[in-house]
Design an enzyme around this catalytic site. Sequence first.
Site, PDB file in Angstrom:
ATOM      1  N   ARG A 116     -16.211 -50.753   0.120  1.00 33.38           N
ATOM      2  CA  ARG A 116     -15.010 -50.519  -0.401  1.00 33.38           C
ATOM      3  C   ARG A 116     -15.265 -50.717  -1.869  1.00 33.38           C
ATOM      4  NH1 ARG A 116      -9.261 -53.149   1.129  1.00 33.38           N
ATOM      5  NH2 ARG A 116      -9.302 -51.044   2.386  1.00 33.38           N
ATOM      6  N   HIS A 143      -9.474 -42.940   1.245  1.00 30.79           N
ATOM      7  CA  HIS A 143      -9.455 -43.851   2.393  1.00 30.79           C
ATOM      8  C   HIS A 143      -9.389 -43.100   3.448  1.00 30.79           C
ATOM      9  CE1 HIS A 143      -9.146 -47.769   4.164  1.00 30.79           C
ATOM     10  NE2 HIS A 143      -7.974 -48.107   3.571  1.00 30.79           N
ATOM     11  N   GLN A 146      -8.566 -44.913   7.269  1.00 37.09           N
ATOM     12  CA  GLN A 146      -7.259 -45.325   7.114  1.00 37.09           C
ATOM     13  C   GLN A 146      -6.455 -43.932   7.756  1.00 37.09           C
ATOM     14  OE1 GLN A 146      -5.350 -48.106   6.089  1.00 37.09           O
ATOM     15  NE2 GLN A 146      -4.027 -47.109   7.494  1.00 37.09           N
ATOM     16  N   ASP A 238       2.993 -45.869   0.777  1.00 40.43           N
ATOM     17  CA  ASP A 238       1.947 -47.133   0.095  1.00 40.43           C
ATOM     18  C   ASP A 238       2.236 -47.745  -1.121  1.00 40.43           C
ATOM     19  OD1 ASP A 238      -0.535 -48.275  -0.149  1.00 40.43           O
ATOM     20  OD2 ASP A 238      -1.824 -46.586  -0.849  1.00 40.43           O
ATOM     21  N   CYS A 278       0.241 -47.894   5.227  1.00 38.29           N
ATOM     22  CA  CYS A 278      -1.309 -48.324   5.683  1.00 38.29           C
ATOM     23  C   CYS A 278      -1.305 -50.072   5.542  1.00 38.29           C
ATOM     24  CB  CYS A 278      -2.115 -47.578   4.652  1.00 38.29           C
ATOM     25  SG  CYS A 278      -1.940 -47.998   3.000  1.00 38.29           S
ATOM     26  N   ARG A 306      -7.356 -48.928  13.475  1.00 43.00           N
ATOM     27  CA  ARG A 306      -8.445 -49.198  12.479  1.00 43.00           C
ATOM     28  C   ARG A 306      -9.652 -49.498  13.231  1.00 43.00           C
ATOM     29  NH1 ARG A 306      -7.407 -49.913   6.977  1.00 43.00           N
ATOM     30  NH2 ARG A 306      -9.998 -49.626   6.926  1.00 43.00           N
TER      31      ARG A 306
HETATM   32  N1   CP Z   1      -4.888 -50.841   4.971  1.00 45.41           N
HETATM   33  C1   CP Z   1      -6.259 -51.320   4.363  1.00 45.41           C
HETATM   34  O1   CP Z   1      -7.327 -50.958   4.257  1.00 45.41           O
HETATM   35  O2   CP Z   1      -5.906 -52.825   4.299  1.00 45.41           O
HETATM   36  P1   CP Z   1      -6.926 -53.876   3.669  1.00 45.41           P
HETATM   37  O3   CP Z   1      -6.897 -53.526   2.282  1.00 45.41           O
HETATM   38  O4   CP Z   1      -6.379 -55.217   3.972  1.00 45.41           O
HETATM   39  O5   CP Z   1      -8.145 -53.472   4.104  1.00 45.41           O
HETATM   40  N1  NVA Z   2      -3.715 -47.323  -2.253  1.00 48.15           N
HETATM   41  C1  NVA Z   2      -3.857 -48.686  -1.852  1.00 48.15           C
HETATM   42  C2  NVA Z   2      -4.347 -48.986  -0.349  1.00 48.15           C
HETATM   43  C3  NVA Z   2      -4.629 -50.358   0.127  1.00 48.15           C
HETATM   44  C4  NVA Z   2      -5.087 -50.141   1.539  1.00 48.15           C
HETATM   45  C5  NVA Z   2      -4.940 -49.438  -2.740  1.00 48.15           C
HETATM   46  O1  NVA Z   2      -5.915 -48.705  -2.884  1.00 48.15           O
HETATM   47  O2  NVA Z   2      -4.752 -50.576  -3.229  1.00 48.15           O
END
Ligand code: CP
Ligand code: NVA
Length: 319
Positions: A116, A143, A146, A238, A278, A306
């Site tokens: 990430r 993502h 997701q 989101d 999400c 997930r």
């Molecule tokens: N939706 C998602 O990726 O959640 P987190 O940021 O908690 O991993």
């Molecule tokens: N768009 C959000 C998604 C979190 C899972 C972010 O990048 O923070």
Amino acid sequence: MSLRETDAAKALKGRSLLSIADLSRPELDAVFDMTRRLKEHVISPSDQRAIFEGKTLAMIFEKPSLRTRVSFETGIFQLGGHGIYLGPNDISLGKRESVGDVAQTLGRMVNIIMARVFEHDKVTGLATYSGVPVINGLSDLEHPCQALADFYTIIEHKGKLDGLKLAFIGDGNNVAHSLMLLAAKMGTHFAIGCPKGYEPDSNVTAQAKELAKETGASIEVLNDAVKAVDGADVVYTDVWASMGQEAETEKRAKIFAPFQVNMELMNHAKDDALFEHCLPAHRGSEVTDDVIDGKWSVAFDEAENRLHAQKAVMVLLGS
Ligand code: CP
Ligand code: NVA
């Protein structure tokens, strides 16, 4: 027990998942099929535990996480392997040492890398230099895990994807990008309703429109929430400020206010529409409590899926 019955499943071995665009339609079908086999125990828990016995997954996090960390760590454990958490202060990707050096080191020790990151280039770099499958667990651009879980959730509730309409309301962000690409690949009509200046990346939109020619999906970018939601089978939102954009939270709250998903907006969707998010959700901002806790909401099914979808991705790429 065969884990790779189709040519598509065989073709995934050893590959990385950085973008939804990396997967062909038959490969996506293979991921959804494997998700079902793992979730419904068509492959028994004891057979699942044998898949990654003695193997390890490195989990690199430059940003916070609840779902991604817990689902990957639980997933690799259920598959018999071990997950190694590397937080923002552990390796300082690209600062303490280069992405290439981190990738080459990890590639000598672990079997799969999940990352990430902020810059999408970092997952690309890890994939280039590690020699093992790399899974994008969220970058500023996409993502993909997701979107796979979200579309699997739609299949569970609607029995299909083809010909449905998904409306994404809010920022044209990483989640919107992966959903738009997956919609184009699966023949799902996609409309985003977003404020002017917050549209999806124009390259990703162009890519989605090109892919949609093969499936007949429509891809619409609108600056009107009601028009986007009109007749939708799935309404998705989101956060308005993603991780890394915290300084813009106040400014965005004003700009995005007309794009809140509330009861009034949901009434423009089909009667049996689903609501997806999400998570994490900012209740009272992009979504109201009555929507996320209401009859439409499958937000926590998505969170659970997930786990199952990512187990499928790990099995197909890494076993
Ligand atoms: N939706 C998602 O990726 O959640 P987190 O940021 O908690 O991993
Ligand atoms: N768009 C959000 C998604 C979190 C899972 C972010 O990048 O923070």
